[in-house]
Design an enzyme around this catalytic site. Structure first.
Site, PDB file in Angstrom:
ATOM      1  N   GLU A   1       0.813  -1.222   0.000  1.00 13.51           N
ATOM      2  CA  GLU A   1       0.000   0.000   0.000  1.00 13.51           C
ATOM      3  C   GLU A   1       0.845   1.270   0.000  1.00 13.51           C
ATOM      4  OE1 GLU A   1      -0.567  -2.631   1.951  1.00 13.51           O
ATOM      5  OE2 GLU A   1      -2.671  -3.213   1.770  1.00 13.51           O
TER       6      GLU A   1
ATOM      7  N   MET B   1      24.556   8.824   2.162  1.00 13.52           N
ATOM      8  CA  MET B   1      24.515  10.144   2.781  1.00 13.52           C
ATOM      9  C   MET B   1      24.861  10.059   4.265  1.00 13.52           C
ATOM     10  SD  MET B   1      24.311  13.285   2.208  1.00 13.52           S
ATOM     11  CE  MET B   1      23.347  13.935   0.831  1.00 13.52           C
TER      12      MET B   1
ATOM     13  N   LYS C   1     -17.498  -0.737   5.927  1.00 10.58           N
ATOM     14  CA  LYS C   1     -18.007  -1.705   4.954  1.00 10.58           C
ATOM     15  C   LYS C   1     -19.530  -1.675   4.822  1.00 10.58           C
ATOM     16  CE  LYS C   1     -17.316  -6.495   3.549  1.00 10.58           C
ATOM     17  NZ  LYS C   1     -16.693  -7.791   3.891  1.00 10.58           N
TER      18      LYS C   1
ATOM     19  N   PHE D   1     -11.382  -7.361  13.773  1.00  9.62           N
ATOM     20  CA  PHE D   1     -10.327  -7.828  12.875  1.00  9.62           C
ATOM     21  C   PHE D   1     -10.015  -6.755  11.822  1.00  9.62           C
ATOM     22  CE2 PHE D   1      -9.089 -10.109   8.921  1.00  9.62           C
ATOM     23  CZ  PHE D   1      -7.847 -10.532   9.360  1.00  9.62           C
ATOM     24  N   GLN D   2      -8.759  -6.484  11.643  1.00 10.11           N
ATOM     25  CA  GLN D   2      -8.273  -5.456  10.703  1.00 10.11           C
ATOM     26  C   GLN D   2      -8.913  -4.092  10.951  1.00 10.11           C
ATOM     27  OE1 GLN D   2      -8.313  -7.121   6.632  1.00 10.11           O
ATOM     28  NE2 GLN D   2      -6.239  -7.850   7.031  1.00 10.11           N
TER      29      GLN D   2
END
Lengths: 560, 162
Positions: free
Chosen positions: A50, A474, A162, A112-113
């Site tokens: 993502e 760097m 949802k 969940f999630q």
């Protein structure tokens, strides 16, 4: 006719003119993915992580000027977007991130999630929303696009539970937006504009210091007119590169920590600093008390909080850069001015330019600067260049000359390693026929290397030039300069074989180990119509010069 | 210097957290914060007391203005305004102290809003100094509990902040 939230989502995006979304499916957004099935009006780029999706949308937005759109699921899908959102926030890039959320009845239940992504992203979005009613989806999407793209642009997140996506209602896209608490100022104050013009005309050593705001407001034409009309030299920030032609005789190069000698000396000695869409970042100013000590400061910015945040400003102008520059040009039509006034100043600048060109010492190893010079030559300066962060980014800023806006995409504010490759993919999606090159380090490229599969799947022929020194270059440079070469955990000895890695993904891998192999490798890469990883084995301890050590004034540069 | 800032905000969930997050994220401090609905149920007023030099206060007001849910920011400090806090103080009272506590309540034009055999609960409003002065006088009797609001404020001019 009633349609469900998922369909409203798609119809709303289409109303906003969206043609591409970058996304990754998951449980909470299955209703949207179901609605996307066989819908050819939206192109969906399936990413591999993502974070990659957000950087792609960001690269797409920077390259086109249109907002980028991301769609991910709840919980980990949402939290994985945070670095990308923070990157876009720091650089004021318009993106809209849609996250799935658990059903409203489960919010707060540690479902969940589930993640409180609105809470998590509050400090790194311009604004965010949790939609709690299907009837609000269209309005919220309308507002989200408006907020992301207007004023000082920035990322907006919209969290979609949802059950809201499954619920149905009449779809009616709002025509107008009513946000009484959000009214950006576009027009500069006429009195201030007049004062600014008078201040410029009274000066003998003026410098324009322009930043990303010039690109965001599409004002490079106006900037060029202003500079040419008054013969004022121009320096750009890292974010501003391309906003004024890199090959223009009035261009001084980038300023700041790794800016050119000429740019830093000019800013230190100027009596009139014209800051345009730039925000006096610490990497630009060096020691703030000794920044532009002789200058009257004019500051044009659409965001009032940027003005007088870091330095005192004599003539603040709140407004959109393009609008304000147009008004200044109009004001100048009536003003008398003579270009001769600046003769001594231009002579001084010419001397600095002559004696302190950007340079490096060629030896028998591949020099990273040489690679970038050759990329510039072989693409005739017309490629879209993205970068990762660190030495690769600074060399790409110094040795490739950007003549066009939206040609150089880099994570300036947040400094996100792993940005350049997905951003290049996003730019390539927008411009399938252009050459897009990510200038990378061997450290950075490994942070989002998985997106190689995305490039292969969607046939996006992005090129990656890895300046491979098997160091986090760097940080190693800082350790060399300021920590007695104690190279603590900056050596990446177990790098993968990038050629084989590219091949494993179904891309093309090329390697150059000697200076004479650089040109053939670049030519070959530009010829193939496939994603290519170029592995340049560069001189391992090459440093970026000039360098202003952190906390020092700009004129105290370490030179080659 | 201490500033009293009055802000009108959309009366939506999460707005308080945006304001509080702005202060903590940018290292500004909040001495007190009061929030309640206005006549328009879609709008709430927050009164924030904060400290800082002119440059910090300028940043605070600009940053607040930048939040999408904030309608209006008004620094009341520069002009004539009235500030009030409300305190509820539960104080021990033995039989011999009752008269004295009552006279203190009287002097401060406070009210006794609850009585038990051993305690009075006193309600009082005033500016910060007045509230503190009363608290000092009541301390010798033994304060069991105290609840105070932050400051709310309103400008004296006929002009309204809305």
């Amino acid at each position: 006719m009633k349609i469900n939230g998922a369909q409203i989502f798609i119809e709303s995006l289409l109303k906003e003119g969206v043609d591409t979304i970058f996304g990754y499916p998951g449980g909470a957004v299955i209703p949207i993915y179901d609605a996307l099935y066989n819908d050819t009006r939206l192109r969906h780029i399936l990413v591999r992580h993502e974070q990659g999706a957000v950087h792609m949308a960001d690269g797409y937005a920077r390259a086109t000027g249109r907002p980028g759109v991301v769609l991910v699921t709840s919980g980990p899908g949402a939290t994985n977007t945070v670095t990308g959102i923070a990157t876009a926030y720091m650089d004021s890039i318009p993106i809209i991130v849609f996250t799935g959320q658990v059903p409203t009845a489960l919010i707060g239940n540690d479902a969940f999630q589930e993640a409180d992504i609105v809470g998590i992203t509050r400090p790194c979005t311009k604004h965010n929303y949790l939609v709690k009613d299907v009837r609000d989806i269209a309005r919220v999407i309308k507002e989200a696009f408006h907020i992301a793209a207007t004023g000082r642009p920035g990322p907006v997140l919209v969290d979609l539970p949802k059950d809201i996506l499954n619920a149905a209602t009449e779809f009616k896209y709002p025509e107008k937006i009513e946000l009484r608490s959000y009214q950006p100022t576009y027009e500069g104050h006429p009195g201030q504009i007049k004062r600014a013009v008078d201040t410029i005309l009274a000066s003998k050593r003026p410098v324009i210091y322009a930043g990303g705001g010039v690109l965001l407001s599409n004002a490079s034409k106006e900037l060029k007119s202003l500079a040419e009309k008054l013969n004022i030299p121009v320096t750009l920030t890292l974010m501003g590169l391309g906003g004024f032609p890199g090959t223009h005789p009035l261009f001084l190069g980038m300023l700041g920590m790794h800016g050119t000698y000429t740019a830093n000396m000019s800013v230190t000695n100027t009596d009139c600093l014209i800051a345009i869409g730039s925000r006096f970042d610490d990497r630009v100013t060096g020691k703030i008390d000794e920044f532009a000590p002789y200058a009257k400061v004019i500051h044009i910015d659409i965001d009032p909080t940027s003005i007088s945040k870091n330095v005192r400003v004599d003539v603040p102008i709140v407004g959109d850069v393009k609008h304000v520059l147009k008004d200044m040009l109009k004001e100048l039509d009536n003003a008398k001015h003579s270009k001769d006034v600046l003769k001594d100043w231009h002579e001084q600048i010419a001397k600095w330019k002559d004696t302190h060109k950007l340079s490096y010492k060629q030896n028998d190893k591949i020099k990273p600067q040489h690679v970038i010079e050759k990329l510039y030559e072989l693409t005739k300066g017309s490629a879209i260049i993205t970068t990762e962060v660190g030495q690769n980014q600074m060399w790409a800023a110094q040795f490739y000359l950007y003549d066009s806006p939206r040609q150089f995409l880099t994570s300036g504010g947040l400094g996100t390693m792993g940005y350049g490759f997905p951003a290049a993919i996003g730019a390539q999606v927008a411009f399938p026929d252009k050459t897009v090159i990510d200038i990378a380090g061997d450290g950075s490229i490994q942070m989002n290397i998985q997106e190689l599969a995305t490039a292969v799947q969607h046939k996006l022929p992005v090129k990656v030039a890895i300046l491979n020194n098997r160091f986090l270059g760097m940080v190693r440079q800082w350790q060399e300069f300021f920590y007695e070469k104690r190279y603590s955990y900056t050596c990446m000895d177990a790098a993968p074989d990038f050629v084989k890695l590219a091949e494993a993904y179904g891309a093309v891998g090329l390697r150059a180990e000697k200076p004479e192999e650089v040109v053939p490798v670049i030519k070959e890469a530009l010829k193939v119509n496939k994603p290519v990883l170029m592995d340049f084995r560069i001189d391992r301890e090459e440093d970026v010069y000039p360098m202003v050590p952190a906390g020092q004034p700009l004129n105290k540069m370490l030179l080659v | 210097m201490r500033h009293t800032i009055s802000i009108l905000v959309d009366n939506e969930f999460g707005v308080l957290s945006r304001v509080a997050g702005l202060f903590s994220g940018r290292g500004f401090n909040i001495e007190s914060l009061c929030v309640a609905e206005t006549l328009d149920p879609k709008v709430s007023r927050m009164t924030i007391v904060t400290r800082g030099d002119d440059q910090i206060i300028e940043q605070i007001t600009k940053q607040l203005n930048k939040l999408v849910n904030i309608i209006k920011v008004y620094d009341l400090t520069a002009e004539e305004h009235i500030e009030r806090e409300l305190a509820m103080i539960k104080v021990n009272v033995s039989e011999k102290d009752r008269a004295e506590v009552l006279s203190i309540v009287d002097i401060f034009r406070a009210k006794i809003v609850d009585v038990s055999p051993k305690t009075y609960t006193i309600e009082m409003t005033g500016d910060n100094e007045k509230v503190n002065a009363m608290v000092e006088l009541l301390k010798p009797f033994g304060i069991k509990e105290i609840a105070k609001t932050g400051k709310i404020a309103i400008a004296r001019s006929p002009k309204a902040v809305k």
